[in-house]
Design an enzyme around this catalytic site. Structure first.
Site, PDB file in Angstrom:
ATOM      1  N   CYS A  91       0.775  -1.298  -0.024  1.00  0.00           N
ATOM      2  CA  CYS A  91      -0.040  -0.071  -0.137  1.00  0.00           C
ATOM      3  C   CYS A  91       0.935   1.346   0.037  1.00  0.00           C
ATOM      4  O   CYS A  91       1.965   1.224   0.585  1.00  0.00           O
ATOM      5  CB  CYS A  91      -0.847   0.228   1.169  1.00  0.00           C
ATOM      6  SG  CYS A  91      -1.722  -1.375   1.446  1.00  0.00           S
ATOM      7  N   ARG A 104       5.153   0.441  -6.335  1.00  0.00           N
ATOM      8  CA  ARG A 104       4.686  -0.486  -5.170  1.00  0.00           C
ATOM      9  C   ARG A 104       3.655  -1.559  -5.554  1.00  0.00           C
ATOM     10  O   ARG A 104       3.760  -2.666  -4.834  1.00  0.00           O
ATOM     11  CB  ARG A 104       4.462   0.284  -3.923  1.00  0.00           C
ATOM     12  CG  ARG A 104       5.611   1.320  -3.504  1.00  0.00           C
ATOM     13  CD  ARG A 104       4.796   2.128  -2.683  1.00  0.00           C
ATOM     14  NE  ARG A 104       4.735   1.847  -1.257  1.00  0.00           N
ATOM     15  CZ  ARG A 104       5.336   1.875  -0.242  1.00  0.00           C
ATOM     16  NH1 ARG A 104       6.506   2.235  -0.175  1.00  0.00           N
ATOM     17  NH2 ARG A 104       4.788   1.245   1.171  1.00  0.00           N
ATOM     18  N   TRP A 107      -2.849  -2.366  -1.729  1.00  0.00           N
ATOM     19  CA  TRP A 107      -2.368  -3.755  -2.182  1.00  0.00           C
ATOM     20  C   TRP A 107      -2.948  -4.542  -1.154  1.00  0.00           C
ATOM     21  O   TRP A 107      -2.882  -4.671  -0.095  1.00  0.00           O
ATOM     22  CB  TRP A 107      -0.671  -3.889  -2.023  1.00  0.00           C
ATOM     23  CG  TRP A 107      -0.411  -5.251  -1.905  1.00  0.00           C
ATOM     24  CD1 TRP A 107      -0.009  -6.056  -0.859  1.00  0.00           C
ATOM     25  CD2 TRP A 107       0.220  -5.897  -2.950  1.00  0.00           C
ATOM     26  NE1 TRP A 107       0.501  -7.071  -1.387  1.00  0.00           N
ATOM     27  CE2 TRP A 107       0.634  -7.338  -2.858  1.00  0.00           C
ATOM     28  CE3 TRP A 107       0.092  -5.674  -4.519  1.00  0.00           C
ATOM     29  CZ2 TRP A 107       1.234  -8.290  -3.539  1.00  0.00           C
ATOM     30  CZ3 TRP A 107       0.829  -6.783  -5.341  1.00  0.00           C
ATOM     31  CH2 TRP A 107       1.284  -7.841  -4.788  1.00  0.00           C
ATOM     32  N   ASN A 125      -1.443   1.098   5.968  1.00  0.00           N
ATOM     33  CA  ASN A 125      -0.293   0.382   5.470  1.00  0.00           C
ATOM     34  C   ASN A 125       0.012  -0.509   6.580  1.00  0.00           C
ATOM     35  O   ASN A 125       0.510  -0.139   7.238  1.00  0.00           O
ATOM     36  CB  ASN A 125       0.748   1.196   4.426  1.00  0.00           C
ATOM     37  CG  ASN A 125       1.759   0.015   3.977  1.00  0.00           C
ATOM     38  OD1 ASN A 125       1.959  -0.977   3.855  1.00  0.00           O
ATOM     39  ND2 ASN A 125       3.180   0.889   3.623  1.00  0.00           N
ATOM     40  N   GLY A 126      -0.059  -1.960   5.792  1.00  0.00           N
ATOM     41  CA  GLY A 126       0.435  -2.905   7.191  1.00  0.00           C
ATOM     42  C   GLY A 126      -0.800  -3.985   7.466  1.00  0.00           C
ATOM     43  O   GLY A 126      -1.748  -3.990   6.600  1.00  0.00           O
ATOM     44  N   GLU A 169      18.129 -23.262  -5.840  1.00  0.00           N
ATOM     45  CA  GLU A 169      17.660 -21.627  -5.840  1.00  0.00           C
ATOM     46  C   GLU A 169      19.060 -20.810  -5.833  1.00  0.00           C
ATOM     47  O   GLU A 169      19.018 -19.682  -6.600  1.00  0.00           O
ATOM     48  CB  GLU A 169      17.036 -21.439  -4.466  1.00  0.00           C
ATOM     49  CG  GLU A 169      16.464 -19.996  -4.564  1.00  0.00           C
ATOM     50  CD  GLU A 169      15.421 -19.593  -5.545  1.00  0.00           C
ATOM     51  OE1 GLU A 169      15.077 -20.396  -6.203  1.00  0.00           O
ATOM     52  OE2 GLU A 169      15.311 -18.135  -5.356  1.00  0.00           O
ATOM     53  N   LYS A 208      19.259 -18.200  -8.984  1.00  0.00           N
ATOM     54  CA  LYS A 208      19.647 -16.804  -8.761  1.00  0.00           C
ATOM     55  C   LYS A 208      20.815 -16.326  -9.669  1.00  0.00           C
ATOM     56  O   LYS A 208      20.714 -15.201 -10.074  1.00  0.00           O
ATOM     57  CB  LYS A 208      19.857 -16.492  -7.152  1.00  0.00           C
ATOM     58  CG  LYS A 208      18.543 -16.657  -6.474  1.00  0.00           C
ATOM     59  CD  LYS A 208      17.698 -15.479  -6.655  1.00  0.00           C
ATOM     60  CE  LYS A 208      16.757 -15.406  -7.583  1.00  0.00           C
ATOM     61  NZ  LYS A 208      15.507 -16.434  -7.228  1.00  0.00           N
ATOM     62  N   GLU A 263      19.860 -16.525 -13.659  1.00  0.00           N
ATOM     63  CA  GLU A 263      18.928 -15.704 -14.446  1.00  0.00           C
ATOM     64  C   GLU A 263      19.491 -14.060 -14.579  1.00  0.00           C
ATOM     65  O   GLU A 263      19.008 -13.351 -15.276  1.00  0.00           O
ATOM     66  CB  GLU A 263      17.742 -15.967 -13.765  1.00  0.00           C
ATOM     67  CG  GLU A 263      17.469 -15.532 -12.428  1.00  0.00           C
ATOM     68  CD  GLU A 263      16.275 -15.578 -11.622  1.00  0.00           C
ATOM     69  OE1 GLU A 263      14.955 -15.723 -12.446  1.00  0.00           O
ATOM     70  OE2 GLU A 263      16.023 -15.673 -10.441  1.00  0.00           O
ATOM     71  N   HIS A 277      28.696 -39.570 -10.737  1.00  0.00           N
ATOM     72  CA  HIS A 277      27.869 -40.027 -11.871  1.00  0.00           C
ATOM     73  C   HIS A 277      28.028 -39.327 -13.152  1.00  0.00           C
ATOM     74  O   HIS A 277      27.234 -39.780 -14.043  1.00  0.00           O
ATOM     75  CB  HIS A 277      26.525 -40.325 -11.374  1.00  0.00           C
ATOM     76  CG  HIS A 277      26.505 -41.269 -10.202  1.00  0.00           C
ATOM     77  ND1 HIS A 277      26.893 -42.557 -10.136  1.00  0.00           N
ATOM     78  CD2 HIS A 277      26.288 -41.106  -8.844  1.00  0.00           C
ATOM     79  CE1 HIS A 277      26.663 -42.953  -9.157  1.00  0.00           C
ATOM     80  NE2 HIS A 277      26.588 -42.131  -8.181  1.00  0.00           N
ATOM     81  N   LYS A 319       8.390 -10.978 -15.217  1.00  0.00           N
ATOM     82  CA  LYS A 319       7.851 -11.218 -13.763  1.00  0.00           C
ATOM     83  C   LYS A 319       6.791 -12.334 -13.457  1.00  0.00           C
ATOM     84  O   LYS A 319       6.768 -13.074 -12.695  1.00  0.00           O
ATOM     85  CB  LYS A 319       7.611  -9.940 -13.073  1.00  0.00           C
ATOM     86  CG  LYS A 319       7.162 -10.004 -11.559  1.00  0.00           C
ATOM     87  CD  LYS A 319       8.618 -10.313 -10.950  1.00  0.00           C
ATOM     88  CE  LYS A 319       8.385 -10.708  -9.507  1.00  0.00           C
ATOM     89  NZ  LYS A 319       9.478 -11.464  -8.667  1.00  0.00           N
TER      90      LYS A 319
END
Ligand code: M6R
Length: 608
Positions: A2, A27, A75, A101-102, A481, A485, A488, A504, A603
């Protein structure tokens, strides 16, 4: 996340608010609204959709005359995106308006209490509770009412509040959600971030936790939560507008990495109540949890990696068999979903085409789907039978960091909840794991503080051709991961291997100087991984090790070591991933890559 903007001054408030909100669009939001005092009453206009809709609705602010106002881009967290749930929210008499906001963690008991006192709610939001609660405590003194509310609510908040009885003032408060105030010769401003008011002033005050501000046209007063007046020093902002949107960080990715302690807290804390895990949105009784025979986790990319971690955690502590599948495979392979199978779809965006198709396929086969989703009101959130939200806020960088961390937390909570209900986790172990979970945000903060050391190391590898990440068990999931990171955003080829698989085939790729990042956070597998490190080192690899504090034995087999704080072995991913994110980030920065928007990537992957 928000966005809040407020203005009190010599000019019309609505156009200033609209302009400020437009600077907070980055945001992410799903609805927008404004409250302006028009000389007699507080007028509110709000609408789901882009800010443009609000601009059209108010003719650029012209239909909302008045020089005092607050505005908001929402948001969605509690309650889907809708006109009713958009902010501002009124009290019943429409004499108080609030933007927030929160997340108010204890909004449900407060809401029930207020309903029992005759308050009527028109939205599903936690914010409306604040408007009514301020009203409840308001006896003619706004500051007193606001501080009473601050003592009463739990969670995070930045608030902008106006009172019809005090049209010459705006109030603003914060706890764990950002808020700034600023001033120029024409008035005073509140905002959740600097870019919103940079056009008007560069002199801002950063509001600290539990502080209250009273803004008038030509001055501001700051107070503690106990209503004692305090002095604050302004800060002069010298960043340009673009940098300001990133809060002074060079990239959104770095900003989002730094938001991880908060993200983890926001996903975790609302679900811990009286030393227990309460996941209301799971919508499952203990009988239903006991009846689960198998869990299918389906996701893509990093979300899939959190699923791989969850397999180890759920099988380890809840003893429920877990199958993890890439959504793009699941949807076409005619999976066998027997009775008693629970399907979990994990997605940050909630719009990934393959994950959505997997969800639909599961439902077609007659199975209930739990979505673990970040974007409220997204397709997966809407179509899943139940949704567990990760409260990471909008993620802008294509490479996920904070949403990944939030997904891990949601999955740990699920695993622990299942383990406890099914009698596989005794009270002592459960309590100790809860304690470890609560310590994660502080531990992540410590790791982030070490960024310069990782940056120096990363700078040595900007010319690397291939990098290998190895680990066993959960460390293998972390390696996957870490490898994604790096590749990409830096375009360096990298692979993750289960350390035991190296000999192997892959070990033939190790040459003099090849970087191998070995993750060794699992004490039970430590010696095994150590042996694999020795094997690659003997073939010329440069070994970077990530392990727990105290495992100094690793220095025999590693050329460079990063130590993470001790936690429960099932939670090490949340810590070990931090230096690997920083490593990927700094290699990409060193190479001059477009970190936030890597080539060929989107995204939200809404096509197959
Ligand atoms: O929005 P989702 O979580 O469904 O997205 C899944 C993947 O596309 C995403 O995790 C992708 O792999 C990221 N670029 C990783 O950083």
């Amino acid at each position: 996340m928000c966005g809040i903007v407020g203005y009190i001054g010599k000019h019309e408030a609505a156009p200033v608010i609209l302009e400020g909100l437009s600077k907070l669009e980055y945001r992410g939001y799903d609805s927008a609204g404004m409250a302006v005092f028009d000389g007699e009453k507080i007028q509110i206009q709000k609408s789901v959709g882009r800010l443009k809709v609000l601009e059209e609705l108010t003719h650029g602010g012209a239909t909302m005359p008045g020089t005092v106002g607050i505005g908001h881009t929402r948001w969605a967290t509690h309650g889907a995106p809708s006109d009713e749930n958009a902010h501002p929210h009124y009290n019943q008499e429409e004499t108080i308006a609030v933007v927030h906001n929160g997340i108010i963690e204890n909004y449900l008991p407060l809401r029930e209490k207020l309903i029992s006192k005759g308050y009527q709610f028109v939205s599903d939001t936690d914010t409306e509770v604040l408007a009514h609660l301020i009203d409840y405590y308001y006896k003619g003194n706004p500051l007193e009412a606001i501080t009473k509310v601050m003592h009463r609510v739990q969670g995070s908040y930045a608030l902008g509040i106006i009172f019809a009885e005090y049209p010459d003032q705006i109030f603003a408060v914060r706890k764990d959600s950002p808020l700034i105030v600023g001033q120029n010769e024409n008035g005073c401003f509140i905002a959740s971030d600097v870019p919103a008011i940079l056009k008007y002033t560069r002199k801002v005050y950063f509001i600290e936790n539990q502080e209250v501000v009273r803004l008038r046209v030509d001055h501001m007063h700051f107070y503690t939560v106990d209503e004692e007046e305090i002095e604050k020093e302004p800060v002069t902002i010298d960043w340009d507008a673009d940098a300001a949107e990133k809060g002074g960080y060079e990239h959104f990715m770095l900003k989002e990495m730094y938001e991880q302690p908060k993200t983890v807290t926001d996903t975790l804390m609302p679900r811990i109540k009286d030393n227990d895990i309460v996941i209301e949105e799971l919508g499952m009784s203990d009988e239903e949890i006991n009846a689960i025979r198998k869990i299918f986790i389906v996701a893509c990319g990093s979300a899939y990696h959190t699923g791989v971690t969850a397999k180890y955690v759920i099988e380890g502590i809840a003893r429920i068999p877990v199958e993890v599948d890439l959504a793009s495979e699941f949807r076409y392979r005619n999976p066998i979903l027997e009775e008693g199978t629970m399907v979990v779809v994990i997605s940050q965006s909630g719009e990934t085409a393959d994950s959505l198709a997997a969800l639909r396929e599961s439902k077609k086969l007659g199975h209930k789907v739990l979505g673990i989703v970040n974007v409220v009101g997204s397709s997966i959130a809407r179509e899943a039978d139940n949704v567990m939200y990760t409260w990471a806020g909008p993620e802008i960088a294509v490479a996920t960091t904070k949403a990944y961390s939030a997904q891990l937390i949601a999955l740990y909570l699920l695993a622990m909840k299942f383990a406890k209900v099914r009698g596989n986790l005794d009270e002592g172990a459960f309590k100790s794991m809860l304690g470890d979970l609560k310590r994660l945000p502080g531990q992540i903060e410590r790791l982030l503080a070490n960024k310069q050391r990782i940056q120096r190391f990363a700078n040595r590898y900007i010319g690397a051709k291939d990098v290998f990440f190895i680990g066993r068990g959960i460390d293998y999931a972390i390696s996957m991961e870490g490898s994604l990171k790096l590749k990409e955003i830096s375009y360096i080829h990298s692979e993750a291997y289960a350390a035991g698989e190296l000999k192997h085939g892959t070990i033939s790729l190790i040459e003099e100087g090849t970087l191998v990042a070995a993750v060794a956070t699992q004490d039970t597998l430590f010696q095994k991984t150590l042996s694999n490190m020795v094997e690659v080192k003997a073939r010329g690899a440069f070994v970077l090790a990530v392990t727990n504090e105290g495992n100094t034995d690793i220095e025999k087999a590693a050329d460079y070591c990063i130590y993470i704080p001790r936690t429960n072995p099932y939670f090490t991913n949340s810590l070990a991933i931090i230096p690997l994110q920083l490593f990927g980030y700094y290699v990409a920065v060193g190479k001059g890559c477009d970190v936030d928007k890597p080539r060929n990537l989107a995204k939200s992957v809404t096509v197959e």
